[in-house]
Design a protein around this motif. Structure first.
Motif, PDB file in Angstrom:
ATOM      1  N   THR A  81       0.841  -1.197   0.000  1.00 55.08           N
ATOM      2  CA  THR A  81       0.000   0.000   0.000  1.00 55.08           C
ATOM      3  C   THR A  81       0.875   1.246   0.000  1.00 55.08           C
ATOM      4  N   GLY A  82       0.220   2.364  -0.274  1.00 51.53           N
ATOM      5  CA  GLY A  82       0.927   3.641  -0.238  1.00 51.53           C
ATOM      6  C   GLY A  82      -0.043   4.758  -0.523  1.00 51.53           C
ATOM      7  N   THR A  88       3.537   1.780  -6.012  1.00 51.81           N
ATOM      8  CA  THR A  88       3.423   0.460  -5.401  1.00 51.81           C
ATOM      9  C   THR A  88       3.656  -0.664  -6.414  1.00 51.81           C
ATOM     10  N   GLU A 167      -2.193  -4.490  -4.567  1.00 50.87           N
ATOM     11  CA  GLU A 167      -1.747  -3.142  -4.260  1.00 50.87           C
ATOM     12  C   GLU A 167      -2.911  -2.162  -4.311  1.00 50.87           C
ATOM     13  N   LYS A 170      -3.448   3.051   0.875  1.00 51.94           N
ATOM     14  CA  LYS A 170      -3.400   2.462   2.212  1.00 51.94           C
ATOM     15  C   LYS A 170      -4.769   2.424   2.899  1.00 51.94           C
ATOM     16  N   ASN A 174      -6.727  -0.975   3.767  1.00 50.68           N
ATOM     17  CA  ASN A 174      -7.009  -1.324   5.163  1.00 50.68           C
ATOM     18  C   ASN A 174      -8.479  -1.708   5.333  1.00 50.68           C
ATOM     19  N   ARG A 190       3.405  -7.969   4.078  1.00 51.27           N
ATOM     20  CA  ARG A 190       2.857  -6.645   3.749  1.00 51.27           C
ATOM     21  C   ARG A 190       3.926  -5.572   3.920  1.00 51.27           C
ATOM     22  N   ASP A 192       3.967  -1.122   3.634  1.00 56.12           N
ATOM     23  CA  ASP A 192       3.298   0.152   3.362  1.00 56.12           C
ATOM     24  C   ASP A 192       4.357   1.196   3.035  1.00 56.12           C
ATOM     25  N   GLU A 194       5.602   4.581   3.078  1.00 54.37           N
ATOM     26  CA  GLU A 194       5.242   5.734   3.901  1.00 54.37           C
ATOM     27  C   GLU A 194       5.889   7.002   3.359  1.00 54.37           C
TER      28      GLU A 194
END
Length: 206
Positions: A81-82, A88, A167, A170, A174, A190, A192, A194
């Motif tokens: 995620t991002g 991603t 992908e 975020k 979630n 996983r 993420d 950031e």
């Protein structure tokens, strides 16, 4: 446009044998453990992942995700995620390249499809065409419950070799994973991506 939902064979960015031969043995450095018992990046991994980790904690998280990857379909699949602008998919491709370097069973077959595009596909057939390869699902949070159930069932098979990357943003991912928490059984790795806070920038500069 319906044609954009077709599985895209990722030939342009597919990991090739030539890519693997660019490094000489002299370039390979011994992996060293970093604090907490987590190993450090190999020289190849430094080149693949340096732009995705800016802090020590992020590096640990990414190494944990990399080491958790598996071609056994029922475990070791990856969620990335991002933020909306985070690349991603590029990270997923880098992780696939790392797997090809480290796992001789990887076939080199790579494809990507959108979560909504998978709605109109036979999920079991899609995975079957990528034996010992990788599938990237872009915008995976757009999959319906029916498709999620089909994906889970297709990945439960112990006789299947594949790694799947889901992908998406975020927050959306979630919410998606919370709603379809059965996926946690097969998506056990996983990472993420950031954004850097001021505090993280200070830590990275140390």
């Amino acid at each position: 446009d319906e044609t954009e939902e077709e599985i895209e064979e990722d030939t342009e960015d597919e990991v090739s044998e030539e890519d693997l031969e660019e490094e000489s043995d002299e370039d390979v450095v011994e992996e060293k453990e970093i604090s907490g018992g987590i190993r450090g990046f190999s020289s190849e991994e430094k080149m693949l992942f340096h732009s995705y980790v800016q802090t020590k904690s992020e590096r640990k998280k990414l190494i944990t995700a990399i080491d958790g990857m598996s071609l056994a379909a029922y475990t070791g699949n990856v969620i990335i995620t991002g933020a909306e602008t985070a690349d991603t998919v590029a990270l997923a491709k880098a992780m696939i390249k790392d797997m090809q370097i480290s796992d001789s069973n990887f076939s080199g077959k790579i494809a990507k499809i959108t979560g909504s595009g998978l709605e109109n596909k036979d999920v079991n057939e899609v995975l079957g065409k990528l034996e010992n390869g990788a599938l990237i699902i872009e915008g995976a949070h757009k999959m319906s419950k029916e498709t999620v159930d089909k994906l889970y069932k297709a990945l439960e098979r112990e006789d299947r070799g594949i790694i799947v990357f889901m992908e998406g943003p975020k927050k959306a991912m979630n919410k998606f994973v919370d709603k379809h928490n059965i996926l946690n059984k097969v998506f056990t790795a996983r990472f993420d991506i950031e954004g850097l806070s001021n505090k993280a920038l200070v830590e990275y500069a140390k």
